[in-house]
Scaffold this motif. Structure first.
Motif, PDB file in Angstrom:
ATOM      1  N   UNK A  18       0.826  -1.207   0.000  1.00  0.00           N
ATOM      2  CA  UNK A  18       0.000   0.000   0.000  1.00  0.00           C
ATOM      3  C   UNK A  18       0.861   1.260   0.000  1.00  0.00           C
ATOM      4  N   UNK A  19       1.992   1.207   0.690  1.00  0.00           N
ATOM      5  CA  UNK A  19       2.911   2.351   0.672  1.00  0.00           C
ATOM      6  C   UNK A  19       3.492   2.579  -0.719  1.00  0.00           C
ATOM      7  N   UNK A  20       3.782   1.503  -1.443  1.00  0.00           N
ATOM      8  CA  UNK A  20       4.279   1.645  -2.819  1.00  0.00           C
ATOM      9  C   UNK A  20       3.217   2.296  -3.692  1.00  0.00           C
ATOM     10  N   UNK A  21       1.973   1.842  -3.576  1.00  0.00           N
ATOM     11  CA  UNK A  21       0.884   2.435  -4.358  1.00  0.00           C
ATOM     12  C   UNK A  21       0.736   3.919  -4.013  1.00  0.00           C
ATOM     13  N   UNK A  22       0.753   4.233  -2.734  1.00  0.00           N
ATOM     14  CA  UNK A  22       0.637   5.624  -2.300  1.00  0.00           C
ATOM     15  C   UNK A  22       1.810   6.476  -2.762  1.00  0.00           C
ATOM     16  N   UNK A  23       3.010   5.917  -2.739  1.00  0.00           N
ATOM     17  CA  UNK A  23       4.189   6.654  -3.185  1.00  0.00           C
ATOM     18  C   UNK A  23       4.116   6.957  -4.673  1.00  0.00           C
ATOM     19  N   UNK A  24       3.647   5.994  -5.457  1.00  0.00           N
ATOM     20  CA  UNK A  24       3.499   6.226  -6.898  1.00  0.00           C
ATOM     21  C   UNK A  24       2.481   7.345  -7.137  1.00  0.00           C
TER      22      UNK A  24
END
Length: 167
Positions: free
Chosen positions: A150-156
């Motif tokens: 979820x952090x990767x999705x949010x970072x993107x």
């Protein structure tokens, strides 16, 4: 001797487990029901937008089908893989909603902004609740993996917004 609720647990006794959130349902079952609620919102949005063009309505149908498949898998599976897959799917669906609102893309209806549709907002809330319930139900290691995804999705999303690519 009968034990009272205040009595300390005896050695070797099995502690009482709380497996459910609502009416004895297990946590994954609650998440599945929330996914079904969100899918119902997407199906209604599909039905409302199909008259304006199939191309604009198909994303809602696709989102509903994906959520129903995820809900079924989480309901019947006792494994972590189904819950992790559902977390990823819900995260991506939430990200697609954020993208639609940020870019102003309004599938199906050109005159109505995405953020003013209460049905889509309710579906988003159901997805967020399902996501939170699913993450809560995971073990520590799986929860860490889910939060990292979820952090990767949010970072993107954050990076796209920072660079101005979201509109």
């Amino acid at each position: 001797m009968t034990s009272s609720p205040e009595a300390p647990a005896t050695e070797g006794a099995v502690p009482e487990s709380r497996t459910g959130l609502l009416g004895g349902l297990r946590t994954p079952h609650v998440a599945s029901l929330l996914c079904v609620v969100a899918a119902a919102g997407d199906l209604i949005a599909f039905q409302q937008r199909v008259a304006h063009g199939l191309a604009g309505a198909l994303p809602f149908l696709l989102a509903a089908v994906v959520q129903l498949v995820a809900a079924r898998q989480v309901w019947i599976s006792r494994g972590t893989a189904a819950a992790l897959a559902a977390v990823l799917v819900l995260g991506l669906l939430i990200a697609s909603y954020v993208l639609a609102v940020s870019t102003g893309v309004t599938p199906g209806q050109q005159n109505q902004p995405v953020e003013s549709d209460p049905l889509l907002t309710a579906a988003l809330c159901a997805r967020l609740a399902a996501l939170l319930v699913l993450v809560r139900s995971l073990s520590d290691r799986a929860r860490s993996r889910a939060l990292n995804a979820l952090l990767v999705i949010g970072t993107v999303l954050w990076t796209l917004g920072l660079t101005g690519l979201l509109g």
